[in-house]
Design an enzyme around this catalytic site. Structure first.
Site, PDB file in Angstrom:
ATOM      1  N   HIS A  72       0.846  -1.187   0.000  1.00  0.00           N
ATOM      2  CA  HIS A  72       0.000   0.000   0.000  1.00  0.00           C
ATOM      3  C   HIS A  72       0.884   1.240   0.000  1.00  0.00           C
ATOM      4  O   HIS A  72       1.687   1.440   0.915  1.00  0.00           O
ATOM      5  CB  HIS A  72      -0.910   0.019   1.225  1.00  0.00           C
ATOM      6  CG  HIS A  72      -2.108  -0.865   1.088  1.00  0.00           C
ATOM      7  ND1 HIS A  72      -3.140  -0.846   2.000  1.00  0.00           N
ATOM      8  CD2 HIS A  72      -2.443  -1.772   0.151  1.00  0.00           C
ATOM      9  CE1 HIS A  72      -4.068  -1.729   1.619  1.00  0.00           C
ATOM     10  NE2 HIS A  72      -3.660  -2.300   0.507  1.00  0.00           N
ATOM     11  N   PRO A 292      -6.490   0.206  17.779  1.00  0.00           N
ATOM     12  CA  PRO A 292      -6.151  -0.313  16.453  1.00  0.00           C
ATOM     13  C   PRO A 292      -6.120   0.751  15.362  1.00  0.00           C
ATOM     14  O   PRO A 292      -5.656   0.470  14.250  1.00  0.00           O
ATOM     15  CB  PRO A 292      -7.240  -1.352  16.191  1.00  0.00           C
ATOM     16  CG  PRO A 292      -8.373  -0.950  17.071  1.00  0.00           C
ATOM     17  CD  PRO A 292      -7.766  -0.322  18.280  1.00  0.00           C
ATOM     18  N   LYS A 296      -0.930  -0.068  14.822  1.00  0.00           N
ATOM     19  CA  LYS A 296       0.380  -0.026  15.473  1.00  0.00           C
ATOM     20  C   LYS A 296       0.660  -1.187  16.414  1.00  0.00           C
ATOM     21  O   LYS A 296       1.789  -1.343  16.888  1.00  0.00           O
ATOM     22  CB  LYS A 296       0.530   1.290  16.251  1.00  0.00           C
ATOM     23  CG  LYS A 296       0.604   2.516  15.373  1.00  0.00           C
ATOM     24  CD  LYS A 296       1.823   2.477  14.494  1.00  0.00           C
ATOM     25  CE  LYS A 296       1.760   3.473  13.364  1.00  0.00           C
ATOM     26  NZ  LYS A 296       2.669   3.163  12.280  1.00  0.00           N
ATOM     27  N   TYR A 384       2.603   6.661  10.068  1.00  0.00           N
ATOM     28  CA  TYR A 384       1.874   5.480   9.593  1.00  0.00           C
ATOM     29  C   TYR A 384       2.829   4.423   9.062  1.00  0.00           C
ATOM     30  O   TYR A 384       2.687   3.226   9.378  1.00  0.00           O
ATOM     31  CB  TYR A 384       0.873   5.879   8.511  1.00  0.00           C
ATOM     32  CG  TYR A 384      -0.210   4.856   8.293  1.00  0.00           C
ATOM     33  CD1 TYR A 384      -1.488   5.045   8.836  1.00  0.00           C
ATOM     34  CD2 TYR A 384       0.012   3.712   7.549  1.00  0.00           C
ATOM     35  CE1 TYR A 384      -2.479   4.102   8.648  1.00  0.00           C
ATOM     36  CE2 TYR A 384      -0.989   2.770   7.339  1.00  0.00           C
ATOM     37  CZ  TYR A 384      -2.228   2.953   7.903  1.00  0.00           C
ATOM     38  OH  TYR A 384      -3.219   2.026   7.709  1.00  0.00           O
TER      39      TYR A 384
END
Length: 389
Positions: A72, A292, A296, A384
């Site tokens: 991704h 969630p 992480k 992220y």
């Protein structure tokens, strides 16, 4: 019995540590309370940061992950009928990998069995002894008899409810916790994902997340009340509610089907300090839990394993204790940053029961600032894809 390292907990963090140590010739025994099938039956997230992907490769267990995972390069954030994309590659040069935690754990178990490393399942009554001495040992019951393993170090990878954290005296440890007033209802289905990347959605009806395990298996979540039970929600009720929380354009593309699994997870932030007491080291959920939101949980466990593995390697190969002496300091410095990101993202995307008009306007301003500001997107993406170890 003797081993250089005893690892309590046969989940992904304990198995990864064991595999990394094995490749360096450091002996480690893994003790697991449940069966292998039980561990592999747990449904968990599967978004892997760059650091975890690198550790899997270093452990020699990345072949299937590299072949089957989905890369991704960004994620989509929706609110109401609006949505925007944060491009990870453009802002950070990095991506994340989608590969189910169950599959990652299976790969680690297979590798451990292939190399003949020792794993004991269905272990009960584990007691950590002498952790604050130079001669720690672990006692337990296995196959109906009492056992003892003497060791140099103990890695507590046994989760929030395990014995490892409880072994550290209350006079030594400090716990920090925030409990959120809602949970996530998750549904797993053999249906194609609604989008090629994850969609995080802020809706007036509550949060929703569209994620995936593969191109044919999807995992969806909706924010729900802590008083709800999974059995209260039929599949049709879930799909209908999910559609209401997505932009109409996305909802129209949603492919539904029977659930494989449905469950509700409460959300909390939790950290214990320190993460080391003598020869005992806490890793993963034994030391910290994140909501969630932002994926992480497994990745923070991996950062612990990175610091502990390198500290143990430094101790055995160089006779230098600097790495293990600073383990808690290094691990916690990164953990608190991950906690901040997960907390901040949770606050930005969920509806809290006590929110007033001002709170809603501030939440909207946060979302629009992230949408419009390149620096804000870079900060979001940097967190992220994973902060460096």
């Amino acid at each position: 019995m003797r081993s250089q390292v005893v690892i309590i907990g046969g989940g992904p963090s304990g198995l990864l540590l064991g595999q990394l140590l094995h490749r360096k010739g450091i002996d480690a025994v893994v003790l697991e309370r449940k069966t292998r099938d039980y561990v592999l039956g747990r449904i968990r997230a599967g978004v892997l940061e760059t650091g975890l992907v690198t550790l899997m490769r270093e452990a020699g267990v990345a072949d299937r992950m590299d072949a089957e995972s989905i890369v991704h390069d960004g994620t989509v954030i929706a609110y109401g009928e609006d949505q925007f994309r944060v491009d990870f590659v453009e802002t950070t040069g990095e991506s994340v990998v989608v590969y189910g935690q169950t599959e990652l754990t299976r790969d680690l178990y297979d590798a451990r069995e292939a190399c003949g490393a020792k794993t004991l399942f269905e272990v009960d009554n584990v007691v950590i002894n002498g952790a604050d001495s130079d001669a720690p040992y672990v006692t337990f019951t296995h196959e109906g008899s009492e056992k003892r393993i003497d060791c140099d170090f103990i890695a507590g990878c046994d989760g929030f409810h395990g014995v490892s954290r409880q072994t550290i005296p209350l006079t030594v440890r400090t716990e920090y916790e925030k409990v959120y007033p809602f949970g996530w209802l998750g549904l797993l289905s053999d249906t194609p994902p609604v989008h090629e990347e994850l969609i995080y959605s802020n809706s007036e009806r509550g949060f929703a997340l569209c994620s995936q395990r593969s191109w044919t298996r999807s995992r969806y979540y909706i924010q729900c009340s802590l008083s709800d039970h999974a059995e209260d929600w039929s599949d049709q009720m879930f799909w209908d509610e999910l559609r209401r929380r997505l932009p109409a354009e996305t909802a129209a593309k949603l492919v539904t089907g029977p659930s494989i699994e449905k469950s509700i997870a409460p959300l909390r932030s939790f950290v214990t300090e320190p993460m080391r007491w003598g020869r005992l080291f806490l890793c993963g959920d034994a030391a910290h839990i994140v909501p969630p939101t932002g994926a992480k949980g497994l990745n923070t466990a991996a950062s612990d394993i990175h610091y502990l593995y390198h500290g143990l390697m430094q101790f055995y190969e160089e006779k230098d204790s600097e790495g293990i002496d600073r383990y808690s300091e290094k691990a916690l410095a990164r953990i608190w940053k991950a906690e901040r990101f997960s907390w901040n993202t949770t606050m930005m995307l969920h509806r809290f029961p006590d929110m007033n008009g001002f709170d809603l306007k501030m939440q909207r301003a946060d979302l629009e600032f992230l949408r419009d500001n390149a620096d804000a997107q870079r900060v979001f993406a940097t967190n992220y894809v994973g902060l460096p170890f």
